[in-house]
Design a protein around this motif. Structure first.
Motif, PDB file in Angstrom:
ATOM      1  N   LYS A 181      -5.342  12.966  47.310  1.00 55.24           N
ATOM      2  CA  LYS A 181      -4.871  11.854  48.141  1.00 55.24           C
ATOM      3  C   LYS A 181      -4.480  10.648  47.293  1.00 55.24           C
ATOM      4  CE  LYS A 181      -7.326  12.871  52.434  1.00 55.24           C
ATOM      5  NZ  LYS A 181      -8.368  12.427  53.367  1.00 55.24           N
ATOM      6  N   ALA A 228       1.922   8.285  43.641  1.00 58.05           N
ATOM      7  CA  ALA A 228       3.294   8.785  43.497  1.00 58.05           C
ATOM      8  C   ALA A 228       4.228   8.183  44.543  1.00 58.05           C
ATOM      9  CB  ALA A 228       3.315  10.306  43.599  1.00 58.05           C
ATOM     10  N   SER A 229       3.705   7.924  45.730  1.00 56.02           N
ATOM     11  CA  SER A 229       4.546   7.360  46.786  1.00 56.02           C
ATOM     12  C   SER A 229       4.615   5.834  46.723  1.00 56.02           C
ATOM     13  CB  SER A 229       4.037   7.799  48.160  1.00 56.02           C
ATOM     14  OG  SER A 229       2.755   7.272  48.406  1.00 56.02           O
ATOM     15  N   GLY A 230       3.832   5.232  45.840  1.00 56.72           N
ATOM     16  CA  GLY A 230       3.883   3.785  45.678  1.00 56.72           C
ATOM     17  C   GLY A 230       2.963   3.013  46.600  1.00 56.72           C
ATOM     18  N   ASN A 231       2.105   3.694  47.328  1.00 57.90           N
ATOM     19  CA  ASN A 231       1.184   3.006  48.245  1.00 57.90           C
ATOM     20  C   ASN A 231       0.076   2.274  47.499  1.00 57.90           C
ATOM     21  OD1 ASN A 231       2.665   3.935  50.409  1.00 57.90           O
ATOM     22  ND2 ASN A 231       1.340   5.709  50.755  1.00 57.90           N
ATOM     23  N   ASP A 291      -1.236   1.069  43.333  1.00 52.39           N
ATOM     24  CA  ASP A 291      -0.740   0.917  41.971  1.00 52.39           C
ATOM     25  C   ASP A 291      -1.863   0.858  40.940  1.00 52.39           C
ATOM     26  OD1 ASP A 291      -1.731  -1.515  42.693  1.00 52.39           O
ATOM     27  OD2 ASP A 291      -0.004  -2.690  42.035  1.00 52.39           O
ATOM     28  N   THR A 308      -3.649  10.632  44.123  1.00 53.35           N
ATOM     29  CA  THR A 308      -2.476  10.973  43.318  1.00 53.35           C
ATOM     30  C   THR A 308      -1.205  10.872  44.155  1.00 53.35           C
ATOM     31  OG1 THR A 308      -3.809  12.440  41.923  1.00 53.35           O
ATOM     32  CG2 THR A 308      -1.429  12.752  41.863  1.00 53.35           C
ATOM     33  N   GLN A 309      -1.248  11.373  45.368  1.00 47.67           N
ATOM     34  CA  GLN A 309      -0.086  11.280  46.261  1.00 47.67           C
ATOM     35  C   GLN A 309       0.220   9.830  46.606  1.00 47.67           C
ATOM     36  OE1 GLN A 309      -0.998  13.815  49.578  1.00 47.67           O
ATOM     37  NE2 GLN A 309      -0.562  15.708  48.450  1.00 47.67           N
ATOM     38  N   SER A 310      -0.817   9.034  46.834  1.00 52.39           N
ATOM     39  CA  SER A 310      -0.600   7.619  47.149  1.00 52.39           C
ATOM     40  C   SER A 310       0.018   6.882  45.965  1.00 52.39           C
ATOM     41  CB  SER A 310      -1.920   6.951  47.534  1.00 52.39           C
ATOM     42  OG  SER A 310      -2.416   7.470  48.742  1.00 52.39           O
TER      43      SER A 310
END
Length: 89
Positions: free
Chosen positions: A40, A46-49, A51, A42-44
């Motif tokens: 989760k 990658a999506s920029g949610n 930093d 890592t996905q956040s």
């Protein structure tokens, strides 16, 4: 007169098996939870949610260590099982 040191087991074999199964299930769930938390974050990232790269890397490392520990414990259990099976009765 001395009392014998042997005592009757307080836990039945069925209860011991159920307890072991519950402990094993809990350990596997903890490994799964750590892996999911890492995914989760890592996905956040990658999506920029989020930093905070440090937090993501720490979470990923915790998941990796948890999985490595579970694999090593599994190997030790298999080794112990094989040793017991080699014992002569």
């Amino acid at each position: 007169m001395a009392q014998p040191l042997t005592k009757k087991p307080t836990v039945s074999p069925g209860e011991a098996q159920a307890n072991f199964a519950n402990v094993l299930k809990s350990a596997v769930e903890q490994v799964n939870d750590a892996q999911q938390a890492s995914d989760k974050k890592t996905q956040s990232l990658a999506s920029g949610n989020i930093d905070d790269l440090h937090d993501v890397m720490i979470t990923a490392q915790k998941a990796s260590i948890t999985l490595d520990t579970a694999v090593q414990v599994q190997k030790k259990v298999v080794d112990a099982y094989n040793e017991v099976m080699r014992m002569q009765v």
